[in-house]
Design a protein around this motif. Structure first.
Motif, PDB file in Angstrom:
ATOM      1  N   ASN A 142       0.703  -1.255  -0.055  1.00  0.00           N
ATOM      2  CA  ASN A 142       0.013  -0.089   0.125  1.00  0.00           C
ATOM      3  C   ASN A 142       0.830   1.292  -0.217  1.00  0.00           C
ATOM      4  N   VAL A 143       1.012   1.809  -1.276  1.00  0.00           N
ATOM      5  CA  VAL A 143       2.306   3.055  -1.237  1.00  0.00           C
ATOM      6  C   VAL A 143       1.674   4.341  -0.662  1.00  0.00           C
ATOM      7  N   VAL A 144       0.280   4.321  -0.564  1.00  0.00           N
ATOM      8  CA  VAL A 144      -0.276   5.539   0.020  1.00  0.00           C
ATOM      9  C   VAL A 144       0.183   5.381   1.726  1.00  0.00           C
ATOM     10  N   GLN A 145      -0.202   4.198   2.071  1.00  0.00           N
ATOM     11  CA  GLN A 145       0.140   4.066   3.558  1.00  0.00           C
ATOM     12  C   GLN A 145       1.635   4.213   3.848  1.00  0.00           C
ATOM     13  N   LEU A 146       2.341   3.762   2.837  1.00  0.00           N
ATOM     14  CA  LEU A 146       3.983   3.736   2.977  1.00  0.00           C
ATOM     15  C   LEU A 146       4.363   5.083   3.016  1.00  0.00           C
ATOM     16  N   GLU A 147       3.620   5.785   2.103  1.00  0.00           N
ATOM     17  CA  GLU A 147       4.215   7.238   1.812  1.00  0.00           C
ATOM     18  C   GLU A 147       3.872   8.462   3.063  1.00  0.00           C
ATOM     19  N   ARG A 148       2.795   7.863   3.907  1.00  0.00           N
ATOM     20  CA  ARG A 148       2.241   8.524   4.974  1.00  0.00           C
ATOM     21  C   ARG A 148       3.199   8.227   5.993  1.00  0.00           C
ATOM     22  N   LEU A 149       3.719   7.169   6.118  1.00  0.00           N
ATOM     23  CA  LEU A 149       4.803   6.716   7.185  1.00  0.00           C
ATOM     24  C   LEU A 149       6.055   7.368   6.930  1.00  0.00           C
ATOM     25  N   ILE A 150       6.395   7.429   5.683  1.00  0.00           N
ATOM     26  CA  ILE A 150       7.787   7.883   5.607  1.00  0.00           C
ATOM     27  C   ILE A 150       7.706   9.671   5.827  1.00  0.00           C
ATOM     28  N   ARG A 151       6.547  10.228   5.272  1.00  0.00           N
ATOM     29  CA  ARG A 151       6.548  11.636   5.860  1.00  0.00           C
ATOM     30  C   ARG A 151       6.324  11.813   7.458  1.00  0.00           C
ATOM     31  N   LYS A 152       5.801  11.040   7.994  1.00  0.00           N
ATOM     32  CA  LYS A 152       5.683  11.041   9.304  1.00  0.00           C
ATOM     33  C   LYS A 152       7.120  10.988   9.997  1.00  0.00           C
ATOM     34  N   SER A 153       7.876   9.947   9.793  1.00  0.00           N
ATOM     35  CA  SER A 153       9.157   9.756  10.059  1.00  0.00           C
ATOM     36  C   SER A 153      10.180  10.550   9.923  1.00  0.00           C
ATOM     37  N   GLN A 154      10.090  11.524   8.498  1.00  0.00           N
ATOM     38  CA  GLN A 154      11.023  12.287   8.144  1.00  0.00           C
ATOM     39  C   GLN A 154      10.271  13.870   8.034  1.00  0.00           C
ATOM     40  N   PRO A 155       9.897  14.484   8.965  1.00  0.00           N
ATOM     41  CA  PRO A 155       8.980  15.654   8.577  1.00  0.00           C
ATOM     42  C   PRO A 155       9.698  16.969   8.264  1.00  0.00           C
ATOM     43  N   GLY A 156      11.114  16.913   8.111  1.00  0.00           N
ATOM     44  CA  GLY A 156      11.917  17.909   7.801  1.00  0.00           C
ATOM     45  C   GLY A 156      11.833  18.192   6.259  1.00  0.00           C
ATOM     46  N   SER A 157      12.902  19.201   5.924  1.00  0.00           N
ATOM     47  CA  SER A 157      13.062  19.378   4.539  1.00  0.00           C
ATOM     48  C   SER A 157      13.799  18.284   3.665  1.00  0.00           C
ATOM     49  N   PHE A 158      13.689  18.750   2.290  1.00  0.00           N
ATOM     50  CA  PHE A 158      14.553  17.765   1.328  1.00  0.00           C
ATOM     51  C   PHE A 158      15.811  17.446   1.660  1.00  0.00           C
ATOM     52  N   PHE A 159      16.493  18.686   1.891  1.00  0.00           N
ATOM     53  CA  PHE A 159      17.848  18.385   2.620  1.00  0.00           C
ATOM     54  C   PHE A 159      18.281  17.726   3.809  1.00  0.00           C
ATOM     55  N   ALA A 160      17.182  17.815   4.681  1.00  0.00           N
ATOM     56  CA  ALA A 160      17.283  16.928   6.032  1.00  0.00           C
ATOM     57  C   ALA A 160      16.787  15.640   5.919  1.00  0.00           C
ATOM     58  N   LEU A 161      16.326  15.238   4.793  1.00  0.00           N
ATOM     59  CA  LEU A 161      15.869  13.998   5.028  1.00  0.00           C
ATOM     60  C   LEU A 161      16.823  12.889   4.771  1.00  0.00           C
ATOM     61  N   ASP A 162      16.696  11.910   5.649  1.00  0.00           N
ATOM     62  CA  ASP A 162      17.832  10.918   5.617  1.00  0.00           C
ATOM     63  C   ASP A 162      17.593   9.629   5.056  1.00  0.00           C
ATOM     64  N   VAL A 163      18.105   9.558   3.921  1.00  0.00           N
ATOM     65  CA  VAL A 163      17.797   8.551   2.908  1.00  0.00           C
ATOM     66  C   VAL A 163      17.941   6.999   3.630  1.00  0.00           C
ATOM     67  N   ASN A 164      19.031   6.927   4.535  1.00  0.00           N
ATOM     68  CA  ASN A 164      19.173   5.777   4.928  1.00  0.00           C
ATOM     69  C   ASN A 164      18.092   5.192   6.091  1.00  0.00           C
ATOM     70  N   GLU A 165      17.754   6.351   6.929  1.00  0.00           N
ATOM     71  CA  GLU A 165      16.743   5.975   7.614  1.00  0.00           C
ATOM     72  C   GLU A 165      15.153   5.547   7.005  1.00  0.00           C
ATOM     73  N   VAL A 166      15.169   6.194   5.791  1.00  0.00           N
ATOM     74  CA  VAL A 166      13.859   5.822   5.061  1.00  0.00           C
ATOM     75  C   VAL A 166      14.199   4.327   4.323  1.00  0.00           C
ATOM     76  N   PHE A 167      15.248   4.258   3.942  1.00  0.00           N
ATOM     77  CA  PHE A 167      15.642   2.998   3.382  1.00  0.00           C
ATOM     78  C   PHE A 167      15.405   1.682   4.600  1.00  0.00           C
ATOM     79  N   GLN A 168      15.596   1.925   5.538  1.00  0.00           N
ATOM     80  CA  GLN A 168      15.465   0.878   6.851  1.00  0.00           C
ATOM     81  C   GLN A 168      13.953   0.756   7.285  1.00  0.00           C
ATOM     82  N   LEU A 169      13.349   1.897   7.091  1.00  0.00           N
ATOM     83  CA  LEU A 169      11.764   2.048   7.228  1.00  0.00           C
ATOM     84  C   LEU A 169      11.183   1.231   6.171  1.00  0.00           C
ATOM     85  N   VAL A 170      11.438   1.425   4.830  1.00  0.00           N
ATOM     86  CA  VAL A 170      10.667   0.923   3.808  1.00  0.00           C
ATOM     87  C   VAL A 170      10.900  -0.632   3.624  1.00  0.00           C
TER      88      VAL A 170
END
Length: 241
Positions: A56-84
């Motif tokens: 469910n990509v809609v739910q997954l996007e919601r989780l990503i945005r909740k875990s990474q609420p900052g800007s494009f520059f502040a977003l941690d790719v490694n944390e997103v990878f582990q979450l996904v």
């Protein structure tokens, strides 16, 4: 008197350097604050690609945005990878930023091939993952912990042998002593024992046409013999009474 101008120039240089350093520090703080400001550089697009049916990509996007609420520059790719990759139906993933406002995520979905011990699923590599089997027509495999690959390899070998018989395996059990039992789609239970289970299954396939001609349907076949087999027959309601 001759040292006065040089001393003045020295202190003027020190003051200038301090001013420059202060300006750099303040500028750095402001830049950092700007980079952290989601409104100035938000992640506007989360782009999912790959072939997936259960994610469910809609739910997954919601989780990503909740875990990474900052800007494009502040977003941690490694944390997103582990979450996904921690999501049940995701086998592998890759995550990268794309300037100026996009997060690109490529997904490889788990491929379920069997249920395992009623509470897990197996992928083609014999690896377990926790997801619902609802709506999936999968064989049921049972066995002790750590025997997942052995059970799946045995299932695949036996299913290949049965491929032309219209008798698929619907349930397979591997005991603590690694004895094999299977249930076929027509309801027949086969006890194959611990050794030579492929040869024993072939023996059943060879003799089944004769068994199918008998007036009573077969309930189980015990093949744990060097030669021959034992057959149990279905009992009718009249005979039971």
């Amino acid at each position: 008197m001759s040292n006065h101008p040089s001393r003045t120039a020295f202190w003027a240089g020190v003051v200038f350097l301090l001013v420059v350093l202060t300006a750099l520090v303040m500028g750095g703080i402001k830049v950092q604050a700007w980079l952290q400001d989601e409104q100035r550089a938000p992640v506007q697009v989360v782009d999912f690609s790959g072939e997936f049916e259960h994610v469910n990509v809609v739910q997954l996007e919601r989780l990503i945005r909740k875990s990474q609420p900052g800007s494009f520059f502040a977003l941690d790719v490694n944390e997103v990878f582990q979450l996904v990759e921690s999501q049940p139906w995701i086998y592998r993933a890759s995550v990268r930023k794309q300037w100026p406002n996009t997060l690109k995520i490529y997904l490889v979905e788990q491929t379920p091939v069997a249920q395992w011990n009623e509470d897990m699923l197996l992928n083609p590599y014999g690896e377990t993952f926790s997801a619902s089997a609802e709506g999936l027509a999968l064989p049921r495999l049972f066995g002790p912990s750590g025997s997942e690959k052995t059970a799946l390899e045995g299932y695949n070998a036996m299913q290949s042998l049965l491929a032309t018989t219209a008798m698929p395996i619907v349930e397979l059990s591997l005991s603590e002593r690694f004895a094999w039992q299977i249930q076929l789609g027509n309801g027949i239970d086969l006890n194959l024992g611990r050794t030579e289970f492929i040869d024993r299954l072939q023996r059943f396939i060879d003799v089944y046409p004769l068994l199918a001609q008998q007036p009573k349907p077969v309930k189980y076949v015990d093949l744990r013999y060097d030669t021959g087999l034992a057959v149990g027959w279905e009992t009718s309601t009249d005979e039971q009474s």
